[in-house]
Design a protein around this motif. Structure first.
Motif, PDB file in Angstrom:
ATOM      1  N   ASP A   1     -43.961 -40.797  59.172  1.00 58.93           N
ATOM      2  CA  ASP A   1     -42.918 -40.414  58.226  1.00 58.93           C
ATOM      3  C   ASP A   1     -42.072 -41.641  57.880  1.00 58.93           C
ATOM      4  N   TYR A   2     -41.630 -41.711  56.625  1.00 61.45           N
ATOM      5  CA  TYR A   2     -40.728 -42.791  56.238  1.00 61.45           C
ATOM      6  C   TYR A   2     -39.732 -42.267  55.215  1.00 61.45           C
ATOM      7  N   ASP A   3     -38.443 -42.514  55.494  1.00 58.94           N
ATOM      8  CA  ASP A   3     -37.372 -42.139  54.568  1.00 58.94           C
ATOM      9  C   ASP A   3     -36.818 -43.408  53.936  1.00 58.94           C
ATOM     10  N   GLY A   4     -36.946 -43.518  52.621  1.00 61.38           N
ATOM     11  CA  GLY A   4     -36.476 -44.708  51.930  1.00 61.38           C
ATOM     12  C   GLY A   4     -34.994 -44.927  52.133  1.00 61.38           C
ATOM     13  N   GLN A   5     -34.623 -46.175  52.437  1.00 59.67           N
ATOM     14  CA  GLN A   5     -33.228 -46.518  52.675  1.00 59.67           C
ATOM     15  C   GLN A   5     -32.506 -46.961  51.403  1.00 59.67           C
ATOM     16  N   GLU A   6     -33.291 -47.432  50.432  1.00 52.58           N
ATOM     17  CA  GLU A   6     -32.726 -47.905  49.172  1.00 52.58           C
ATOM     18  C   GLU A   6     -33.295 -47.076  48.028  1.00 52.58           C
ATOM     19  N   THR A   7     -32.700 -47.212  46.850  1.00 48.90           N
ATOM     20  CA  THR A   7     -33.158 -46.438  45.687  1.00 48.90           C
ATOM     21  C   THR A   7     -34.521 -46.882  45.201  1.00 48.90           C
ATOM     22  N   ASP A   8     -34.914 -48.130  45.524  1.00 54.03           N
ATOM     23  CA  ASP A   8     -36.206 -48.614  45.056  1.00 54.03           C
ATOM     24  C   ASP A   8     -37.291 -48.453  46.115  1.00 54.03           C
ATOM     25  N   GLU A   9     -37.058 -47.601  47.106  1.00 49.38           N
ATOM     26  CA  GLU A   9     -38.045 -47.371  48.162  1.00 49.38           C
ATOM     27  C   GLU A   9     -38.596 -45.961  48.063  1.00 49.38           C
ATOM     28  N   LEU A  10     -39.875 -45.828  48.468  1.00 44.86           N
ATOM     29  CA  LEU A  10     -40.534 -44.517  48.493  1.00 44.86           C
ATOM     30  C   LEU A  10     -40.238 -43.814  49.809  1.00 44.86           C
ATOM     31  N   SER A  11     -40.240 -42.502  49.790  1.00 40.28           N
ATOM     32  CA  SER A  11     -40.160 -41.676  51.005  1.00 40.28           C
ATOM     33  C   SER A  11     -41.427 -40.828  51.059  1.00 40.28           C
ATOM     34  N   PHE A  12     -41.970 -40.645  52.279  1.00 35.93           N
ATOM     35  CA  PHE A  12     -43.196 -39.840  52.412  1.00 35.93           C
ATOM     36  C   PHE A  12     -43.302 -39.319  53.836  1.00 35.93           C
ATOM     37  N   LYS A  13     -44.221 -38.380  54.016  1.00 31.00           N
ATOM     38  CA  LYS A  13     -44.500 -37.776  55.313  1.00 31.00           C
ATOM     39  C   LYS A  13     -45.848 -38.255  55.808  1.00 31.00           C
TER      40      LYS A  13
END
Length: 426
Positions: free
Chosen positions: A377-389
């Motif tokens: 899992d990854y939660d984007g920390q910035e607006t230009d980052e992707l988040s996914f499971k």
């Protein structure tokens, strides 16, 4: 006062009739084998039966088991605390090894799935380091504390040394053996007197035999020797009768003595059984913590590593290299251009348009050939980052940069950056 102590004060442990019959039968069958034979000389070496549990004082080894078990608990805790330090040092060395090589691996000339495979070894080491750190904590805080707590609850120290449990067992054995020891002492005294009288009678008989065959010995002296022999014979019979009476008393008391001793011994055995049972469970708990072969986390680490290695694909890697550094790269071939006023401004605008078009072409090439699946899992920390499971699939549109970031696009069209080591090529 315990039930056993009350029974001992009353004269006998609470045993059933069958137990008493068994003990009586054992004495009859063995002839009370703990007693030395009547014909054994006084100066003979100590008989092997002197080491028997039934002889006075020989129960101390059983009593000592309590103190031995207490010390064994201390040794067990110390032993596995040392093993915990080994686990902690191993975890620390794994982490140091991974941290040392990670920047070198990330900057290596390898690329694509081959680079991801190498990086997976380092991430696996980090996860194994965390696992062995948890083993260290379990050995100290769980297993060690468990043994210490049980030890404190089971063994009760006395003010002047020793343990209450061993004192209770020792007192029970001592009470059971006290009347038995008195009878044995009385029996030894009667046997010694009988043997002494037998030696005296034997010596007089030899004198009588010598005097009867010697003409130099007077008739009167031979008569005196004969009278001495008759008196010695009578005295021997009296001493023998006394000895047999004491022996009969000892033999008659033996079953009761054996019952009382076995009663206390069974009490000691039950306490030892509880100790053995607890330490068995403690060892099984330690084994469960140390046996990483059955740990699902370890299996997951090595399964992931194996899958990453199996995902090495030379065709995908060669295609990526071709599109990134080879003939597949977009280019702006030279064309005839006429001069027009304001050409410099138009040229700069056109150059920007060409660069944007090239970026689009390159991205489309990568979209068509590189699809990835998220490992974590990854939660984007910035607006230009992707988040996914973990397990989610999306497109990789740009390759990893020097900082370890890639650009990707999800199915909904959302684009952004993400850590390169969080995904693997599908």
């Amino acid at each position: 006062m315990t039930e056993v102590e009350r029974a001992l004060v009353g004269g006998c442990c609470p045993v059933n009739v069958e137990t008493r019959r068994t003990a009586v039968g054992r004495v009859k069958a063995t002839g009370m084998s703990t007693l030395p034979p009547e014909d054994a000389p006084e100066d003979a070496p100590e008989d092997v039966n002197k080491q028997s549990f039934w002889m006075p004082g020989n129960y101390h080894q059983t009593v000592k088991r309590t103190e031995d078990a207490f010390q064994a608990c201390n040794d067990i805790v110390t032993c596995f605390q040392e093993r915990a330090r080994v686990e902690r040092l191993y975890a620390q060395q794994l982490s140091e090894w991974s941290n040392k090589w990670r920047p070198l691996v990330d900057a290596s000339p390898l690329y694509g799935s081959l680079l991801q495979a190498w990086q997976c070894f380092l991430s696996s080491a980090d996860r194994l380091s965390a696992l062995h750190s948890s083993v260290c904590r379990s050995l100290v805080s769980e297993d060690g504390d468990r043994v210490r707590t049980w030890q404190k609850e089971t063994f009760h120290k006395k003010l002047f040394g020793g343990f209450k449990e061993s004192q209770d067992i020792d007192t029970g054995f001592l009470r059971a053996q006290k009347p038995w020891a008195k009878r044995l002492k009385k029996l030894d005294k009667a046997r010694s007197a009988f043997h002494k009288m037998q030696r005296k009678e034997h010596a007089i008989r030899e004198r009588e035999t010598h005097a009867n065959g010697n003409p130099d010995v007077s008739i009167e002296k031979q008569k005196r020797i004969q009278e001495e022999r008759e008196l010695a014979q009578l005295e021997t019979e009296k001493v023998r009768a006394r000895y047999e009476k004491v022996l009969e008393e000892v033999t008659r008391y033996a079953p009761r003595y054996m019952e009382e001793m076995e009663c206390i011994f069974d009490q000691s055995q039950e306490e030892e059984r509880k100790r053995i049972s607890f330490l068995k469970q403690a060892f099984l708990s330690i084994h469960r913590h140390l046996d990483v072969t059955n740990n699902d986390s370890v299996k997951a680490v090595y399964n992931e590593l194996h899958n990453t290695l199996m995902a090495i694909n030379e065709q995908d890697d060669l295609r990526w290299w071709k599109n990134t550094h080879g003939p597949g790269m977009p280019t702006n071939w030279p064309q005839f251009q006429d001069w027009t006023p304001g050409k410099k401004i138009k040229k700069e605008r056109k150059q920007k348009a060409v660069e944007a078009q090239a970026s689009t072409i390159e991205r489309s090439v990568m979209i068509g050939g590189v699809r990835v699946r998220a490992l974590y899992d990854y939660d984007g920390q910035e607006t230009d980052e992707l988040s996914f499971k973990a397990g989610e699939e999306f497109l990789k549109t740009e390759d990893e940069d020097d900082q370890g970031w890639c650009r990707g696009m999800k199915d909904g069209g959302r684009e952004g950056l993400y850590p390169a080591n969080y995904v693997q090529v599908v």
